[in-house]
Design a protein around this motif. Structure first.
Motif, mmCIF file in Angstrom:
data_model
loop_
_atom_site.group_PDB
_atom_site.id
_atom_site.type_symbol
_atom_site.label_atom_id
_atom_site.label_comp_id
_atom_site.label_asym_id
_atom_site.label_seq_id
_atom_site.Cartn_x
_atom_site.Cartn_y
_atom_site.Cartn_z
ATOM 1 N N VAL A 163 -30.026 -13.634 -18.252
ATOM 2 C CA VAL A 163 -28.809 -12.945 -18.685
ATOM 3 C C VAL A 163 -28.232 -12.120 -17.535
ATOM 4 O O VAL A 163 -27.021 -12.175 -17.258
ATOM 5 C CB VAL A 163 -29.090 -12.060 -19.922
ATOM 6 C CG1 VAL A 163 -27.898 -11.167 -20.246
ATOM 7 C CG2 VAL A 163 -29.474 -12.925 -21.123
ATOM 8 N N ARG B 206 -24.583 -12.867 -15.783
ATOM 9 C CA ARG B 206 -23.516 -11.862 -15.833
ATOM 10 C C ARG B 206 -23.062 -11.448 -14.442
ATOM 11 O O ARG B 206 -21.870 -11.338 -14.172
ATOM 12 C CB ARG B 206 -23.997 -10.633 -16.596
ATOM 13 C CG ARG B 206 -23.964 -10.847 -18.087
ATOM 14 C CD ARG B 206 -23.239 -9.694 -18.772
ATOM 15 N NE ARG B 206 -22.988 -10.050 -20.153
ATOM 16 C CZ ARG B 206 -23.656 -9.580 -21.179
ATOM 17 N NH1 ARG B 206 -24.622 -8.710 -20.982
ATOM 18 N NH2 ARG B 206 -23.341 -9.954 -22.394
ATOM 19 N N LEU C 28 -23.937 -17.287 -22.790
ATOM 20 C CA LEU C 28 -24.538 -16.017 -23.207
ATOM 21 C C LEU C 28 -23.958 -15.657 -24.562
ATOM 22 O O LEU C 28 -22.733 -15.609 -24.732
ATOM 23 C CB LEU C 28 -24.239 -14.902 -22.204
ATOM 24 C CG LEU C 28 -24.774 -15.080 -20.791
ATOM 25 C CD1 LEU C 28 -24.455 -13.849 -19.944
ATOM 26 C CD2 LEU C 28 -26.258 -15.390 -20.776
ATOM 27 N N THR D 120 -23.812 -12.736 -27.390
ATOM 28 C CA THR D 120 -24.064 -11.330 -27.675
ATOM 29 C C THR D 120 -23.815 -11.084 -29.154
ATOM 30 O O THR D 120 -22.707 -11.291 -29.652
ATOM 31 C CB THR D 120 -23.183 -10.416 -26.807
ATOM 32 O OG1 THR D 120 -23.458 -10.696 -25.428
ATOM 33 C CG2 THR D 120 -23.482 -8.944 -27.089
ATOM 34 N N PRO E 21 -25.784 -4.014 -28.987
ATOM 35 C CA PRO E 21 -25.555 -5.395 -28.545
ATOM 36 C C PRO E 21 -26.848 -6.015 -28.011
ATOM 37 O O PRO E 21 -27.628 -5.343 -27.326
ATOM 38 C CB PRO E 21 -24.502 -5.246 -27.445
ATOM 39 C CG PRO E 21 -24.535 -3.826 -27.034
ATOM 40 C CD PRO E 21 -25.088 -3.030 -28.170
ATOM 41 N N ARG E 22 -27.048 -7.277 -28.339
ATOM 42 C CA ARG E 22 -28.218 -8.046 -27.896
ATOM 43 C C ARG E 22 -27.714 -9.362 -27.329
ATOM 44 O O ARG E 22 -26.972 -10.082 -28.005
ATOM 45 C CB ARG E 22 -29.167 -8.333 -29.061
ATOM 46 C CG ARG E 22 -29.632 -7.099 -29.817
ATOM 47 C CD ARG E 22 -30.665 -6.342 -29.022
ATOM 48 N NE ARG E 22 -31.198 -5.224 -29.789
ATOM 49 C CZ ARG E 22 -31.384 -4.036 -29.283
ATOM 50 N NH1 ARG E 22 -31.084 -3.776 -28.031
ATOM 51 N NH2 ARG E 22 -31.881 -3.061 -30.024
ATOM 52 N N THR E 23 -28.114 -9.679 -26.107
ATOM 53 C CA THR E 23 -27.601 -10.884 -25.444
ATOM 54 C C THR E 23 -28.727 -11.854 -25.134
ATOM 55 O O THR E 23 -29.779 -11.449 -24.637
ATOM 56 C CB THR E 23 -26.850 -10.516 -24.151
ATOM 57 O OG1 THR E 23 -25.795 -9.605 -24.486
ATOM 58 C CG2 THR E 23 -26.246 -11.752 -23.492
ATOM 59 N N ASN E 24 -28.475 -13.125 -25.426
ATOM 60 C CA ASN E 24 -29.419 -14.201 -25.157
ATOM 61 C C ASN E 24 -28.723 -15.331 -24.426
ATOM 62 O O ASN E 24 -27.566 -15.640 -24.722
ATOM 63 C CB ASN E 24 -29.991 -14.756 -26.465
ATOM 64 C CG ASN E 24 -30.823 -13.745 -27.200
ATOM 65 O OD1 ASN E 24 -30.294 -12.957 -27.978
ATOM 66 N ND2 ASN E 24 -32.108 -13.737 -26.947
ATOM 67 N N TRP F 86 -31.811 -13.393 -32.617
ATOM 68 C CA TRP F 86 -30.355 -13.535 -32.491
ATOM 69 C C TRP F 86 -29.766 -14.233 -33.716
ATOM 70 O O TRP F 86 -28.660 -13.901 -34.149
ATOM 71 C CB TRP F 86 -29.950 -14.230 -31.188
ATOM 72 C CG TRP F 86 -30.406 -15.653 -31.016
ATOM 73 C CD1 TRP F 86 -31.481 -16.088 -30.292
ATOM 74 C CD2 TRP F 86 -29.781 -16.830 -31.549
ATOM 75 N NE1 TRP F 86 -31.575 -17.462 -30.361
ATOM 76 C CE2 TRP F 86 -30.543 -17.937 -31.124
ATOM 77 C CE3 TRP F 86 -28.653 -17.052 -32.345
ATOM 78 C CZ2 TRP F 86 -30.218 -19.259 -31.457
ATOM 79 C CZ3 TRP F 86 -28.331 -18.361 -32.688
ATOM 80 C CH2 TRP F 86 -29.110 -19.442 -32.251
ATOM 81 N N GLU G 230 -19.897 -12.378 -29.519
ATOM 82 C CA GLU G 230 -19.171 -12.693 -28.290
ATOM 83 C C GLU G 230 -19.987 -13.718 -27.523
ATOM 84 O O GLU G 230 -21.218 -13.661 -27.527
ATOM 85 C CB GLU G 230 -18.991 -11.439 -27.430
ATOM 86 C CG GLU G 230 -18.265 -11.726 -26.110
ATOM 87 C CD GLU G 230 -18.215 -10.517 -25.194
ATOM 88 O OE1 GLU G 230 -17.243 -9.761 -25.282
ATOM 89 O OE2 GLU G 230 -19.167 -10.342 -24.407
ATOM 90 N N GLN H 61 -20.147 -15.763 -23.611
ATOM 91 C CA GLN H 61 -19.667 -15.880 -22.241
ATOM 92 C C GLN H 61 -20.023 -17.278 -21.776
ATOM 93 O O GLN H 61 -21.179 -17.692 -21.840
ATOM 94 C CB GLN H 61 -20.304 -14.846 -21.323
ATOM 95 C CG GLN H 61 -19.823 -14.967 -19.878
ATOM 96 C CD GLN H 61 -20.372 -13.893 -18.973
ATOM 97 O OE1 GLN H 61 -20.785 -12.830 -19.412
ATOM 98 N NE2 GLN H 61 -20.379 -14.174 -17.670
ATOM 99 N N ARG I 292 -15.273 -14.640 -21.258
ATOM 100 C CA ARG I 292 -15.872 -14.036 -22.457
ATOM 101 C C ARG I 292 -14.850 -14.075 -23.579
ATOM 102 O O ARG I 292 -13.680 -13.785 -23.367
ATOM 103 C CB ARG I 292 -16.249 -12.578 -22.199
ATOM 104 C CG ARG I 292 -17.374 -12.393 -21.241
ATOM 105 C CD ARG I 292 -17.704 -10.918 -21.147
ATOM 106 N NE ARG I 292 -18.735 -10.687 -20.160
ATOM 107 C CZ ARG I 292 -19.462 -9.600 -20.105
ATOM 108 N NH1 ARG I 292 -19.266 -8.612 -20.945
ATOM 109 N NH2 ARG I 292 -20.382 -9.459 -19.180
#
Length: 144
Positions: free
Chosen positions: A19, A23, A40, A42, A51-54, A80, A91, A93, A98
């Motif tokens: 991640v 980014r 990605l 979120t 927020p949690r992003t994978n 997730w 969201e 990306q 994004r």
């Protein structure tokens, strides 16, 4: 864990490091991974509200993005996915772009067609499904 038809991926870039690099570079690093494309995702933590992003493999179905809640065939759904069940607004990306999406789990009627699309991109999903008794969800991420 090995399953018939399983191809072990290169795990040199995974998790939070994947991640971060994605980014930092607008996807120059991390968009392509083991011959597939990564986005990605979120979500909003269902308990924390944070927020949690994978980083997730994705496929396309028209304008929609498809991701699979496989977690390598683990017996439980990934966090997730649980976050999306609680709040389907998210969201994504894709490379440097994004945008907001709305998540929906594929219905029993649409899943076979979508499963065919995602397994063409990442055949290991069939091996992951063989490892677990839970039906692995296909999630449709529709831009809003």
């Amino acid at each position: 864990m090995s399953s018939p038809g399983y191809q072990a991926p290169d795990l040199a870039l995974v998790g939070a490091e994947h991640v971060r690099r994605y980014r930092e570079t607008g996807g120059e690093v991390g968009y392509e991974w083991n011959g597939v494309h990564i986005l990605l995702l979120t979500t909003t933590g269902r308990s924390s509200g944070q927020p949690r992003t994978n980083a997730l493999i994705f496929a396309r179905d028209g304008d929609d993005y498809l991701v699979v809640a496989s977690m390598g065939g683990a017996p439980e759904h990934p966090q997730w996915y649980r976050n999306l069940l609680a709040n389907p607004a998210a969201e994504i990306q894709v490379r440097a772009e994004r945008f907001t999406v709305r998540a929906a789990t594929a219905s029993d009627a649409e899943k076979p067609r979508l499963w065919e699309i995602v397994t063409k991109v990442w055949p290991n999903y069939d091996a992951y499904q063989a490892r677990t008794e839970r039906p692995i969800p296909v999630v449709v991420l529709s831009p809003v």
